[in-house]
Design a protein around this motif. Structure first.
Motif, PDB file in Angstrom:
ATOM      1  N   GLY A 120       0.789  -1.222   0.000  1.00  0.00           N
ATOM      2  CA  GLY A 120       0.000   0.000   0.000  1.00  0.00           C
ATOM      3  C   GLY A 120       0.819   1.269   0.000  1.00  0.00           C
ATOM      4  N   VAL A 121       0.501   2.180   0.916  1.00  0.00           N
ATOM      5  CA  VAL A 121       1.140   3.494   0.970  1.00  0.00           C
ATOM      6  C   VAL A 121       2.644   3.370   1.174  1.00  0.00           C
ATOM      7  CG1 VAL A 121       1.182   5.698   2.192  1.00  0.00           C
ATOM      8  CG2 VAL A 121      -0.973   4.463   1.935  1.00  0.00           C
ATOM      9  N   LEU A 122       3.068   2.362   1.883  1.00  0.00           N
ATOM     10  CA  LEU A 122       4.488   2.192   2.193  1.00  0.00           C
ATOM     11  C   LEU A 122       5.282   1.898   0.928  1.00  0.00           C
ATOM     12  CD1 LEU A 122       6.345   2.029   4.755  1.00  0.00           C
ATOM     13  CD2 LEU A 122       6.115  -0.459   4.548  1.00  0.00           C
ATOM     14  N   TRP A 123       6.428   2.583   0.773  1.00  0.00           N
ATOM     15  CA  TRP A 123       7.382   2.224  -0.285  1.00  0.00           C
ATOM     16  C   TRP A 123       8.565   1.537   0.386  1.00  0.00           C
ATOM     17  CZ3 TRP A 123      12.468   3.998  -1.674  1.00  0.00           C
ATOM     18  CH2 TRP A 123      12.930   3.442  -2.873  1.00  0.00           C
ATOM     19  N   SER A 124       8.762   0.264   0.050  1.00  0.00           N
ATOM     20  CA  SER A 124       9.756  -0.543   0.755  1.00  0.00           C
ATOM     21  C   SER A 124      11.103  -0.466   0.052  1.00  0.00           C
ATOM     22  CB  SER A 124       9.284  -1.998   0.852  1.00  0.00           C
ATOM     23  OG  SER A 124       8.033  -2.053   1.494  1.00  0.00           O
ATOM     24  N   GLY A 125      11.799   0.655   0.268  1.00  0.00           N
ATOM     25  CA  GLY A 125      13.128   0.831  -0.287  1.00  0.00           C
ATOM     26  C   GLY A 125      14.183   0.168   0.574  1.00  0.00           C
ATOM     27  N   ARG A 126      15.440   0.516   0.315  1.00  0.00           N
ATOM     28  CA  ARG A 126      16.526  -0.024   1.122  1.00  0.00           C
ATOM     29  C   ARG A 126      16.480   0.590   2.523  1.00  0.00           C
ATOM     30  NH1 ARG A 126      22.413   1.384   1.542  1.00  0.00           N
ATOM     31  NH2 ARG A 126      23.355  -0.431   2.546  1.00  0.00           N
ATOM     32  N   GLY A 127      16.730  -0.230   3.539  1.00  0.00           N
ATOM     33  CA  GLY A 127      16.639   0.218   4.922  1.00  0.00           C
ATOM     34  C   GLY A 127      15.349  -0.254   5.564  1.00  0.00           C
ATOM     35  N   MET A 128      15.060   0.251   6.775  1.00  0.00           N
ATOM     36  CA  MET A 128      13.863  -0.124   7.509  1.00  0.00           C
ATOM     37  C   MET A 128      12.731   0.856   7.216  1.00  0.00           C
ATOM     38  SD  MET A 128      14.845  -2.864   8.936  1.00  0.00           S
ATOM     39  CE  MET A 128      13.458  -3.208  10.016  1.00  0.00           C
ATOM     40  N   ASN A 129      11.545   0.313   6.953  1.00  0.00           N
ATOM     41  CA  ASN A 129      10.380   1.114   6.580  1.00  0.00           C
ATOM     42  C   ASN A 129       9.188   0.676   7.424  1.00  0.00           C
ATOM     43  OD1 ASN A 129      11.756   2.150   3.943  1.00  0.00           O
ATOM     44  ND2 ASN A 129      11.886  -0.078   3.808  1.00  0.00           N
TER      45      ASN A 129
END
Length: 551
Positions: A120-129
């Motif tokens: 959803g709204v979250l963009w799961s890039g590199r690092g913690m999300n």
């Protein structure tokens, strides 16, 4: 499709496996559970799907799902391990005038590169999300209003991306089709946070029909991991809708449909033209469960996007998306169209479901052109799930294959007119919202093969999966195949293990994964000399979901 035959044999073999009397028990109203999940993947969503397989008369829509709607299911026929888990995740029955909704936290971490997948709204890039959702719902007769905002924080840590040498575009745009799709490689250089309306809505339910306004995520079709038209990867978009709230008896079967008109936004990392930042997306989905075969559902959907130019008339907005399927002009007056056909067959007696979806991108001039090039600019998915019962425990075996690459492999020879799936030359942002894909999360020109096993026991659910994905095949054929043949494709193999457990109103869903990716985004291929090894990236990924379900 070469996989059609083998998939059919696999489905038949699974169907013949013993189920241990999976549907032998008689339905009991004390076993009715009511589930809701902020995401289309995870604990509650997976339990809904498992219970669907065992109940051949679904109580809620199967092909049309919303993150802000409860899904009722009969858990009586399920093994006690699954029934206990469903009851643990079950929400209040919804008859209260005001009720508190489940509060959920989702944490996704990637060690080397992004993996954005139905979050959803979250963009799961590199690092913690991190994403957090909570809210409440109020009901007055047929009117229901929910406020369920989502707060997200993305680390957006640095990783290597393609350099883009076009001053009219952001330096973060898609590395190959940046002028035809708003899918940034990275969202700027800094961490960022956002508060989004999330799963909020206001609707009126009367006699099996619903109408209202919403920012919920909507998922179409039977596909689990890579829905072709609408998935849960992008943020929900504001839209008005008219739809069935439950399947409607139309004599020949049970029908569900949806009409909606929504507004899509461009990300801050696409182009510098402020006049094309907003688009309209109109959709029509129809699904039928015919009486000819118990458990069978068939249907189709159509989406059409128009750039929101000032000269758009009311007729363009409300009527044009539902007029024909013929050719539309390019440029300022053009649009982007996607269509799909799908089926799902589930049989409670065998604990089996088999499903498939076929989609086509953009228009065609005449029907003869469609028939002549039916496999051009197409995507398809085949999948199945088999539930095996062992006393009070159970094993779920699932498989899914998805293919979005162009069927004609002569793109690298200069064949004109190819537009990768989800991209467009008239609606330049393609099939995206705020820079994230509305469709299958594997993205343009990709394919994926998934195999998963879930073990349900009194300790909860333990899962193990293997997945192989190949990305941006259209770009590879165009730019690199003449030099490297079939040896340098962007290919990833992933192994993941997870466990779901609960205590009282709390539940925890944890998953750890390891991915090995060859030639990620083809970085370095244009300067690779003879004898040098191909690039390899290893990525550790973690997914943690915590949920509090009010009692």
């Amino acid at each position: 499709m070469r996989t059609t035959g083998p998939s059919a044999w696999v489905a038949l073999c699974f169907a013949l496996l013993p189920t241990g009397g999976l549907a032998a028990q008689t339905a009991d109203t004390t076993c009715i559970v009511q589930l809701r999940s902020a995401w289309f993947v995870g604990a509650a969503a997976d339990v809904v799907r498992i219970l669907d397989v065992q109940d051949s008369t679904p109580r809620t829509p199967v092909m049309l799902r919303r993150t802000g709607r409860d899904y009722r299911a009969d858990a009586c026929a399920a093994p006690s391990s699954i029934r206990d888990l469903a009851e643990h995740l079950s929400v209040d029955d919804g008859h209260r005038k005001v009720r508190v909704l489940p509060a959920e936290v989702l944490i996704i971490g990637n060690s080397a590169y992004p993996r954005d997948w139905n979050d959803g709204v979250l963009w799961s890039g590199r690092g913690m999300n991190t994403a957090l959702v909570a809210g409440a719902e109020a009901r007055w007769g047929p009117v229901t209003i929910a406020l369920a905002p989502v707060f997200t924080w993305q680390a957006n840590a640095d990783f290597e991306i393609h350099a883009v040498n076009d001053s009219s575009l952001s330096p973060f745009v898609h590395g190959f089709w940046g002028a035809m799709i708003d899918a940034p490689q990275r969202f700027g250089t800094e961490s960022f946070a956002r508060v989004d309306p999330g799963h909020s809505f206001a609707r009126v339910d009367v006699r099996g029909l619903s109408t209202g306004i919403s920012t919920e995520n909507v998922r179409w079709g039977p596909t689990r991991r890579n829905p072709l038209l609408l998935s849960g990867t992008a943020p929900g978009f504001p839209h008005v809708f008219l739809e069935t709230s439950r399947p409607v008896d139309v004599w020949i079967g049970d029908l569900e449909f949806q009409l909606f008109w929504g507004r899509l936004e461009e990300s801050a990392y696409f182009d510098a033209d402020p006049d094309n930042d907003e688009r309209m997306l109109a959709g029509l989905l129809v699904a039928l469960e015919p009486r000819i075969l118990d458990g069978l559902s068939v249907g189709g959907g159509r989406l059409q996007a128009l750039t929101w130019w000032p000269e758009l008339s009311l007729g363009d907005v409300f009527l044009r998306p539902y007029r024909g399927l013929g050719q539309n002009p390019q440029g300022r007056g053009g649009d982007n169209q996607l269509i799909s056909l799908f089926f799902r067959w589930e049989t409670a007696a065998a604990g089996l479901e088999v499903y498939g979806e076929w989609a086509r991108e953009d228009h065609w001039g005449r029907w003869v052109e469609l028939l002549r090039n039916l496999d051009a600019s197409q995507a398809w998915t085949l999948g199945l799930q088999k539930l095996l019962r062992y006393d009070d425990n159970a094993v779920s075996i699932s498989a899914e294959v998805t293919h979005l690459a162009d069927a004609l492999p002569s793109l690298w020879q200069g064949r004109p007119g190819i537009i990768p799936f989800y991209s467009n030359t008239a609606v330049l942002q393609g099939h995206t919202h705020r820079g994230q894909l509305l469709g299958a999360p594997i993205g343009t020109g990709a394919e994926a093969l998934f195999l998963g096993v879930d073990w349900f026991s009194p300790a909860g659910r333990t899962s193990l999966s293997v997945e192989r994905a190949r990305y941006e095949d259209d770009a590879y054929l165009w730019l690199f195949a003449a030099t490297y043949g079939a040896h340098a494709r962007d290919t990833e193999v992933s192994v993941r293990a997870g466990h779901l457990m609960g205590a009282g109103p709390l539940s925890l869903d944890a998953e750890l994964g390891w991915s090995l990716r060859y030639n990620r985004s083809f970085l370095g291929l244009d300067t690779l000399s003879a004898g040098q090894p191909y690039r390899r990236d290893g990525n550790w990924s973690v997914r943690l979901g915590a949920r509090w379900t009010p009692r």
